[in-house]
Design a protein around this motif. Structure first.
Motif, short mmCIF file in Angstrom:
data_model
loop_
_atom_site.label_atom_id
_atom_site.label_comp_id
_atom_site.label_asym_id
_atom_site.label_seq_id
_atom_site.Cartn_x
_atom_site.Cartn_y
_atom_site.Cartn_z
N PHE A 259 0.90 -1.11 -0.02
CA PHE A 259 0.12 -0.31 0.06
C PHE A 259 0.98 1.35 0.23
CE2 PHE A 259 -2.91 -3.10 1.34
CZ PHE A 259 -4.22 -2.73 0.64
N SER A 260 2.48 1.13 0.11
CA SER A 260 3.10 2.19 -0.05
C SER A 260 2.93 2.92 -1.35
CB SER A 260 4.54 1.90 0.22
OG SER A 260 5.03 0.93 -0.57
N TYR A 261 2.60 2.21 -2.42
CA TYR A 261 2.37 2.45 -3.71
C TYR A 261 1.26 3.51 -3.93
CZ TYR A 261 6.35 -0.57 -5.36
OH TYR A 261 7.56 -1.00 -5.53
N THR A 262 0.30 3.58 -2.73
CA THR A 262 -0.74 4.58 -2.94
C THR A 262 -0.22 6.09 -3.25
OG1 THR A 262 -1.18 4.64 -0.70
CG2 THR A 262 -2.22 2.86 -2.00
N SER A 263 1.28 6.25 -2.60
CA SER A 263 1.82 7.61 -2.67
C SER A 263 1.52 8.06 -4.07
CB SER A 263 3.26 7.33 -2.11
OG SER A 263 4.08 6.59 -3.00
N LEU A 264 1.77 7.17 -4.92
CA LEU A 264 1.58 7.99 -6.49
C LEU A 264 0.43 8.62 -6.80
CD1 LEU A 264 2.86 8.27 -9.37
CD2 LEU A 264 2.08 6.09 -9.98
N VAL A 265 -0.90 8.02 -6.20
CA VAL A 265 -2.07 8.59 -6.11
C VAL A 265 -2.16 10.19 -5.53
CG1 VAL A 265 -4.66 8.42 -5.48
CG2 VAL A 265 -3.24 6.39 -6.25
N TRP A 266 -1.73 9.95 -4.50
CA TRP A 266 -1.65 11.79 -3.76
C TRP A 266 -0.45 12.37 -4.28
CZ3 TRP A 266 -5.50 11.95 -0.86
CH2 TRP A 266 -6.13 10.96 -0.20
N ALA A 267 0.24 11.77 -4.95
CA ALA A 267 1.51 12.69 -5.53
C ALA A 267 0.87 13.34 -6.95
CB ALA A 267 2.69 12.07 -6.12
N THR A 268 -0.10 12.38 -7.45
CA THR A 268 -0.74 13.09 -8.87
C THR A 268 -1.78 14.26 -8.28
OG1 THR A 268 -0.38 10.99 -9.95
CG2 THR A 268 -2.05 12.47 -10.66
N LEU A 269 -2.50 13.70 -7.31
CA LEU A 269 -3.65 14.67 -6.85
C LEU A 269 -2.95 16.14 -6.28
CD1 LEU A 269 -6.42 15.03 -6.27
CD2 LEU A 269 -6.29 14.25 -3.91
N PHE A 270 -2.00 15.93 -5.47
CA PHE A 270 -1.31 17.37 -4.98
C PHE A 270 -0.71 18.05 -6.12
CE2 PHE A 270 -0.77 15.38 -0.42
CZ PHE A 270 -2.16 15.48 -0.20
N GLY A 271 -0.22 17.31 -7.14
CA GLY A 271 0.61 17.99 -8.35
C GLY A 271 -0.39 18.72 -8.84
N PHE A 272 -1.63 18.07 -9.36
CA PHE A 272 -2.49 18.93 -10.12
C PHE A 272 -3.27 19.79 -9.41
CE2 PHE A 272 -7.24 19.19 -11.46
CZ PHE A 272 -6.92 19.40 -12.68
N LEU A 273 -3.56 19.76 -7.96
CA LEU A 273 -4.35 20.60 -7.30
C LEU A 273 -3.50 22.07 -7.24
CD1 LEU A 273 -5.92 18.63 -4.69
CD2 LEU A 273 -7.25 19.83 -6.68
N ILE A 274 -2.17 21.70 -7.03
CA ILE A 274 -1.20 22.88 -6.72
C ILE A 274 -0.42 23.49 -7.87
CG2 ILE A 274 0.73 23.69 -5.52
CD1 ILE A 274 -0.10 21.48 -3.16
N TRP A 275 -0.17 22.68 -8.70
CA TRP A 275 0.79 23.12 -10.01
C TRP A 275 -0.02 22.79 -11.49
CZ3 TRP A 275 3.26 20.59 -5.81
CH2 TRP A 275 4.08 21.34 -5.12
N GLY A 276 -1.12 22.31 -11.34
CA GLY A 276 -1.83 21.86 -12.42
C GLY A 276 -1.07 21.00 -13.67
N GLN A 277 -0.40 19.99 -12.57
CA GLN A 277 0.53 18.90 -13.45
C GLN A 277 -0.03 17.64 -13.53
OE1 GLN A 277 4.22 19.56 -11.36
NE2 GLN A 277 4.94 21.10 -12.60
N LEU A 278 0.15 17.03 -14.26
CA LEU A 278 -0.52 15.47 -14.44
C LEU A 278 0.36 14.72 -15.12
CD1 LEU A 278 -4.25 15.68 -15.46
CD2 LEU A 278 -3.33 15.00 -13.24
#
Length: 315
Positions: A259-278
């Motif tokens: 479940f440590s790989y769920t970090s990619l989900v959060w990194a994608t979400l935070f990256g999109f919300l703050i920097w608009g990056q996907l």
């Protein structure tokens, strides 16, 4: 995944104390909360680097983490501040500081999800280093897993394309961070009989001490929001370590580590919300290769270890 994320090797995640209770749901929830904390830490540091120096951001992460670690330890602080292997603990501190600095330098140039994906190489590199450093034997199937993992890294990095200098430099920093993080994980195996909070104290306080020496030449007085970011980075790091300790005490490593790989989900979400990056398509494909390879190596090593233990018992 940053330097804070756990290595998936079963020896690394062996708890220093008996499992409190086999409550697998609780263990999984703690691991998922760990990933939220660690990606929050990465997000805060990436954002802070847009306004403050690398040294100052690194100092804040370690200094405030040491404050929160001391609070977590409470009355046991004097006891937990002693290690049975202080030399190895100091080595871990240097390696984690180096990893944090390299990661910060890399993530300031790359999208958060891409940086997280490259750091997924850590457990794969650990397996390779275990051969030379610990004398472990790795069979053909695990070598194939390693090859698949690095194929995924090549897809993410795409060295055959003409990349911007900033992107290429960020990739190099992150690849170096993955190697130093793997060295940190190898060293961590040597201190697994210390209380996990002892390891947290050494890395946090040691990192704070060293970065404090460099801080005066790089200091920029933060505003109120800047102080909140700095305190938040230390809090997220310390809380993440506390959660991961609880995760491995409530459930077996084989259950919670994937479940440590769920970090990619959060990194994608935070990256999109703050920097608009996907993440682009190659990054998702490469991440798939790396995650599958990491999980395969983890479960294969688990299987081999159990087989060896069974043979020893039979003898």
């Amino acid at each position: 995944m940053t330097s804070e994320a756990p290595d998936l090797h079963p020896d690394q995640v062996k708890p220093a104390a008996p499992v409190l209770q086999d409550n697998r749901v609780r263990g999984i929830l703690y691991m998922m909360a760990t990933m939220v904390c660690f990606i929050s830490l990465d997000t805060i540091m990436k954002y802070s680097l847009e306004h403050y120096s690398l040294v100052q951001v690194t100092w804040a992460r370690f200094f405030f983490a040491s404050v929160f670690a001391a609070l977590i330890c409470g009355r046991r602080l004097p006891e937990l501040a002693r290690s049975s292997v202080p030399g190895v603990q100091l080595t871990r501190t240097v390696l984690l500081m180096t990893t944090t600095g390299l990661f910060n330098a890399g993530v300031s140039r790359l999208p958060l999800a891409t940086a997280t994906t490259i750091m997924f190489l850590t457990p794969i590199i650990v397996t390779m280093m275990s051969i030379a450093v610990l004398g472990e034997k790795v069979g053909l199937r695990r070598w194939l897993g390693i090859a698949v993992g690095f194929m995924g890294a090549l897809i993410v990095v795409r060295p055959w394309e003409s990349l911007e200098a900033s992107f290429a430099t960020g990739v190099l920093f992150l690849l170096a961070a993955a190697f130093t993080n793997a060295s940190y994980q190898i060293a961590t195996r040597q201190v697994r009989f210390d209380d996990p909070l002892t390891s947290l104290l050494f890395t946090a306080a040691g990192g704070a001490l060293v970065s404090s020496i460099l801080l005066p030449a790089h200091w920029q007085t933060p505003d109120l929001f800047g102080w909140c970011l700095m305190v938040g980075s230390g809090f997220a790091g310390a809380l993440g370590h506390f959660f991961i300790i609880r995760a491995f005490r409530y459930a077996p490593a084989s259950v919670v580590a994937p479940f440590s790989y769920t970090s990619l989900v959060w990194a994608t979400l935070f990256g999109f919300l703050i920097w608009g990056q996907l993440p682009d398509t190659p990054t998702w494909i490469g991440a798939g290769f790396i995650v599958c390879a990491g999980l395969y190596i983890f479960f294969r090593e688990r299987e081999v270890k159990q087989r060896v233990s069974a043979d020893d018992t039979a003898d």
